[in-house]
Design an enzyme around this catalytic site. Structure first.
Site, PDB file in Angstrom:
ATOM      1  N   HIS A 107      61.641  19.251  90.312  1.00 35.14           N
ATOM      2  CA  HIS A 107      60.574  18.262  90.207  1.00 35.14           C
ATOM      3  C   HIS A 107      61.053  16.832  90.395  1.00 35.14           C
ATOM      4  O   HIS A 107      60.291  15.973  90.796  1.00 35.14           O
ATOM      5  CB  HIS A 107      59.757  18.489  88.942  1.00 35.14           C
ATOM      6  CG  HIS A 107      58.859  19.670  89.111  1.00 35.14           C
ATOM      7  ND1 HIS A 107      59.201  20.927  88.693  1.00 35.14           N
ATOM      8  CD2 HIS A 107      57.689  19.803  89.780  1.00 35.14           C
ATOM      9  CE1 HIS A 107      58.258  21.779  89.065  1.00 35.14           C
ATOM     10  NE2 HIS A 107      57.323  21.129  89.721  1.00 35.14           N
ATOM     11  N   GLU A 122      53.016  32.544  94.514  1.00 33.20           N
ATOM     12  CA  GLU A 122      54.340  31.963  94.266  1.00 33.20           C
ATOM     13  C   GLU A 122      55.234  32.910  93.482  1.00 33.20           C
ATOM     14  O   GLU A 122      56.359  32.567  93.126  1.00 33.20           O
ATOM     15  CB  GLU A 122      54.210  30.607  93.554  1.00 33.20           C
ATOM     16  CG  GLU A 122      53.390  30.628  92.280  1.00 33.20           C
ATOM     17  CD  GLU A 122      53.253  29.252  91.639  1.00 33.20           C
ATOM     18  OE1 GLU A 122      54.034  28.349  91.943  1.00 33.20           O
ATOM     19  OE2 GLU A 122      52.350  29.095  90.798  1.00 33.20           O
ATOM     20  N   ASP A 154      58.455  28.104  94.130  1.00 31.59           N
ATOM     21  CA  ASP A 154      58.690  29.168  93.159  1.00 31.59           C
ATOM     22  C   ASP A 154      58.936  30.507  93.847  1.00 31.59           C
ATOM     23  O   ASP A 154      59.737  31.303  93.377  1.00 31.59           O
ATOM     24  CB  ASP A 154      57.514  29.267  92.178  1.00 31.59           C
ATOM     25  CG  ASP A 154      57.637  28.222  91.084  1.00 31.59           C
ATOM     26  OD1 ASP A 154      58.775  27.995  90.609  1.00 31.59           O
ATOM     27  OD2 ASP A 154      56.623  27.611  90.705  1.00 31.59           O
ATOM     28  N   CYS A 163      51.335  25.181  99.917  1.00 32.31           N
ATOM     29  CA  CYS A 163      51.551  23.881  99.264  1.00 32.31           C
ATOM     30  C   CYS A 163      52.978  23.753  98.740  1.00 32.31           C
ATOM     31  O   CYS A 163      53.311  22.776  98.084  1.00 32.31           O
ATOM     32  CB  CYS A 163      50.531  23.660  98.152  1.00 32.31           C
ATOM     33  SG  CYS A 163      50.586  24.931  96.890  1.00 32.31           S
TER      34      CYS A 163
HETATM   35  C1  PEP Z   1      55.436  25.917  94.358  1.00 31.63           C
HETATM   36  O1  PEP Z   1      55.914  26.590  93.445  1.00 31.63           O
HETATM   37  O2  PEP Z   1      55.729  26.070  95.545  1.00 31.63           O
HETATM   38  C2  PEP Z   1      54.472  24.830  94.061  1.00 31.63           C
HETATM   39  C3  PEP Z   1      53.849  24.188  95.019  1.00 31.63           C
HETATM   40  O3  PEP Z   1      54.260  24.496  92.752  1.00 31.63           O
HETATM   41  P1  PEP Z   1      55.274  23.619  91.855  1.00 31.63           P
HETATM   42  O4  PEP Z   1      56.298  23.034  92.788  1.00 31.63           O
HETATM   43  O5  PEP Z   1      54.456  22.602  91.167  1.00 31.63           O
HETATM   44  O6  PEP Z   1      55.854  24.654  90.940  1.00 31.63           O
HETATM   45 MG    MG Z   2      55.056  26.575  91.410  1.00 29.93          MG
END
Ligand code: PEP
Ligand code: MG
Length: 574
Positions: A189, A429, A453, A500
Site C-alpha cells: 500500500h 482476487e 492480491d 483494478c
Molecule cells: C488487488 O488486490 O488487486 C486490489 C486492487 O485491491 P487492494 O490493492 O486494495 O488490496
Molecule cells: Mg485486494
C-alpha cells in the site's frame, strides 16, 4: 556516490534532499538519579511541551476531524496530569529515584496493558491513546523533534523504513518530491499511495545508511536510488527529468480522447482512487469513471467510522464528479496491511489469511449495513456500482448479497429514496474465486480482477515483503491462466470483466490484457494518460495471438520477453 536498488513503485525522477521519517520511540536507558527534583522538572517540562503540541495539532487540523477526534486529543492532554498516569509517573520518580524516561516507560506499559485486557473497543482504543502519549513524552525527553509533515519548510524526498497509510495522510503533497522505503513491494500500500500522490517512488531498498538532508536521486521507473550523486550523474538525471515531464505533458494533452484500438474496439479506462481529491485529479487526467474507490482509505484518519449520512455525502460527491460515468465503490476492505483506527481487529497469527474484508463485514453486519445503505442511497439517480472485496466462495457471496437485499429492504421500509437497481459485482482476487468464476458469475453484474492480491495468494508471496516481490509477478503464466478463466467465465454469462489490480496500468501488460479481451482497465490516475495512448496504438486482433503465446509460456520471464518484443515493434512515438 552510493547506489541502492529497490523495487520500482511509481514512475518518474526526483532529485532533492532526504527527509528521514521515523516515529520510533527512542530506547530507554534506566538510571538511578541523585536528585529526583531535577528529574521531576524534566518530566514537567516534557508535559508542557507535549500539551502545547497537542493544542497545536487540535488548532491546525480542525477541518478533517470530528467531535470525537477532538475529545481524544483532550483526553490525552488530561492524562498527562491525571492521577492515574501523570501522577503515578511523578510518584515513581520521587519514591524510586529513577529517571523520567524509565518512569514514563513503566507506567505507560502497565496502564496500557490494564486497558487492553478489557474486552471492549472503547478500552482498547484508550490503550492505544496511552501508548501514543507515552511515545510523545519519550521522544520529547530524548529531544527527538516531533515530525511535522504538514509544515515542511522545503520540498523533500521522504525516506522511511516503511510508511503506513495513516503516516502518509499528514503529508503535504506539495512538499513531497518522492518516496523511498526500506521495505515493501510494487503492490504494497505504500507503493499504491505513492502512485496516488503522483510522485516517483522506490520501495524495498533494504536497510541503508541515509542521513537527513543528504541529496538523493530517485528513478522510480528503474527502481534506482543514488545517494549523494556526482555532479555528472545529477546533470544526466536533470535532463531525463525534463524529458519525462515533456512526454507527460504531451500525454496529458490527449488524455481526454477515447481509448479506441486501431481495429475499433472502445475500451473503458477508469481510475483507482482513495479520496475525493484523487477522484477530482482523475477527471483531469482523462479517467472515464472510477473502477475502484477504496473506501477504507477515506476513513483512515477517523477514530470512528463515519455515520451513514457522512458516508452518503462522500459517495455522492465522488459520483457527481463523473455524471453518467460509472463509479465503482468497494465496500470496506480492512485487514492485512490495511488497519483502521476505527475498526478493531483481533490479533491474528496471519492477518493476510484471516478475518478480513468481506469476512469481517459479514460478522460486523451493523458496520456493513451502514455502508450498504449509504451506497444504495447515494446511487439514487447516480451511476454508483457496489463492489465486494475478497470473496472466496459461492456461499459467502450469497450471504453478502443477502446483506445487500437487507439494506434495500430497510430503505424501502423507511421510504427513503435509493436505487433498487444498483449493480453489484465482486473482486476476483483470491485464486478460489478465479477457479470458481463460472459459478460466481450468475450471481453478479461484473467482475473486477484484483491482481495485487491474486498474485500474492496464488504464488504464496507476501505483497509487503521485498524479498519475495520478484516471485509475485503478474506475468507469471499461473496468473495469466486465472485471468483468462475469469474473463471467459464472465463473458460466457454475459458479464463484463475489468481489472483494478496494478497490472491494469502496466504498459507492458496492456497488449496481453487486450488480447485476453478485458473490458475495463482501472489504474492509478497518473497512469491513465499513458495507458489510453498505448491502447490507441494496439489492435485487438493482433493482441489475441500475443495473449495466446503468453498463456502457453512456462514462466514469467518468457512472458515478459514476448511483451518486450511487442513493445519494441510499436511505432516510434508510442
Ligand atoms: C488487488 O488486490 O488487486 C486490489 C486492487 O485491491 P487492494 O490493492 O486494495 O488490496
Ligand atoms: Mg485486494
Amino acid at each position: 556516490m552510493r547506489q541502492l536498488t529497490g523495487v520500482p513503485a511509481s514512475d518518474g525522477i526526483a532529485i532533492g534532499p532526504v527527509f528521514v521519517y521515523s516515529v520510533e520511540v527512542p530506547p530507554v536507558e534506566r538510571r538511578q538519579v541523585p536528585d529526583p527534583a531535577l528529574e521531576l522538572q524534566r518530566f514537567d517540562d516534557a508535559v508542557t511541551a507535549v500539551t502545547e503540541r497537542l493544542i497545536q495539532i487540535e488548532q491546525e487540523t480542525k477541518g478533517g476531524y470530528s467531535a470525537e477526534d477532538f475529545e481524544i486529543l483532550e483526553v490525552q492532554r488530561m492524562l498527562l496530569t491525571d492521577d492515574e498516569y501523570g501522577g503515578v509517573i511523578r510518584t515513581r520518580i520521587e519514591t524510586e529515584r529513577v529517571n523520567a524516561e524509565a518512569a514514563v516507560e513503566d507506567v505507560t506499559r502497565n496502564l496500557a496493558q490494564e486497558f487492553s485486557e478489557v474486552e471492549d473497543d472503547y478500552f482498547s482504543q484508550r490503550a492505544a491513546d496511552i501508548r501514543d502519549i507515552g511515545g510523545r513524552l519519550l521522544r520529547t525527553l530524548a529531544n527527538v523533534a516531533d515530525i511535522d509533515m504538514a509544515h515542511l519548510d522545503r520540498p523533500v524526498i521522504v525516506y522511511a523504513h516503511d510508511l503506513t497509510p495513516s503516516d502518509t495522510i499528514s503529508f503535504d503533497p506539495a512538499k513531497i518530491l518522492g518516496l523511498c522505503t526500506e521495505t515493501g513491494s510494487a503492490t504494497s500500500h505504500t507503493a499504491i499511495l505513492a502512485r496516488s500522490l503522483g510522485v516517483p517512488a522506490v520501495v524495498g531498498v533494504g536497510a541503508a545508511e541515509i542521513t537527513d538532508g543528504e541529496e538523493i536521486v530517485i528513478d522510480g521507473g528503474e527502481g534506482l536510488v543514488l545517494v549523494a550523486p556526482t555532479q555528472q550523474m545529477r546533470g544526466q538525471y536533470e535532463v531525463r527529468m525534463q524529458q519525462y515531464s515533456l512526454e507527460r505533458d504531451a500525454l496529458i494533452g490527449e488524455a481526454h480522447e477515447p481509448a479506441v484500438t486501431t481495429d475499433g474496439r472502445a475500451l473503458e479506462v477508469v481510475a483507482n482512487v482513495g479520496s475525493v481529491v484523487e477522484a477530482e485529479r482523475a477527471v483531469e487526467l482523462g479517467a472515464e469513471g472510477i473502477g475502484l474507490l477504496r473506501t477504507e482509505f477515506l476513513f483512515l484518519e477517523r477514530r470512528q467510522l463515519p455515520s451513514e449520512s457522512e458516508q452518503y455525502e462522500i459517495y455522492r460527491r465522488v459520483a457527481d464528479l463523473y455524471g453518467d460515468k460509472p463509479v465503482i465503490v468497494r465496500t470496506l476492505d480492512v485487514g492485512g496491511d490495511k488497519q483502521l483506527p476505527s475498526v478493531k481487529l483481533p490479533h491474528e497469527q496471519n492477518p493476510f489469511l484471516g478475518h478480513r474484508a468481506i469476512r469481517l463485514c459479514l460478522e460486523r453486519t451493523e458496520l456493513f449495513q451502514t455502508q450498504l445503505r449509504a451506497l444504495l442511497r447515494a446511487g439514487f439517480e447516480r451511476n454508483i456500482l457496489i463492489m465486494l472485496p475478497f470473496v472466496s466462495t459461492v456461499p459467502e457471496l450469497k450471504r453478502a448479497l443477502e446483506q445487500v437485499e437487507a439494506a434495500r429492504e430497510t430503505l424501502r421500509a423507511n421510504s427513503e429514496p435509493y436505487n433498487p437497481e444498483t449493480k453489484v459485482g465482486i473482486m476476483i482476487e483470491i485464486p478460489s474465486a478465479a477457479v470458481m468464476a463460472d459459478k460466481l458469475a450468475p450471481y453478479v453484474d461484473f467482475f473486477s480482477i484484483g491482481t495485487n492480491d491474486l498474485c500474492q495468494y496464488t504464488l504464496a508471496a507476501d505483497r509487503t515483503n521485498e524479498q519475495v516481490a520478484h516471485i509475485a509477478s503478474p506475468f507469471d503464466p499461473a496468473i495469466l491462466r486465472l485471468i483468462h478463466m475469469t474473463i471467459e467465465a464472465g463473458h460466457a454469462h454475459g458479464k463484463w470483466v475489468g481489472m483494478c489490480g496494478e497490472m491494469a496500468g502496466n504498459q507492458l501488460a496492456l497488449p496481453l490484457l487486450l488480447g485476453l479481451k478485458l473490458d475495463e482497465f482501472s489504474m492509478a490516475p497518473a497512469a491513465v494518460p499513458a495507458a489510453k495512448h498505448r491502447l490507441r496504438t494496439l489492435s485487438q486482433s493482433d493482441c489475441v495471438s500475443v495473449a495466446g503465446q503468453c498463456l502457453d509460456c512456462e514462466d514469467a520471464e518468457a512472458v515478459r520477453a514476448i511483451l518486450e518484443g511487442v513493445q519494441r515493434d510499436l511505432p516510434e512515438d508510442s
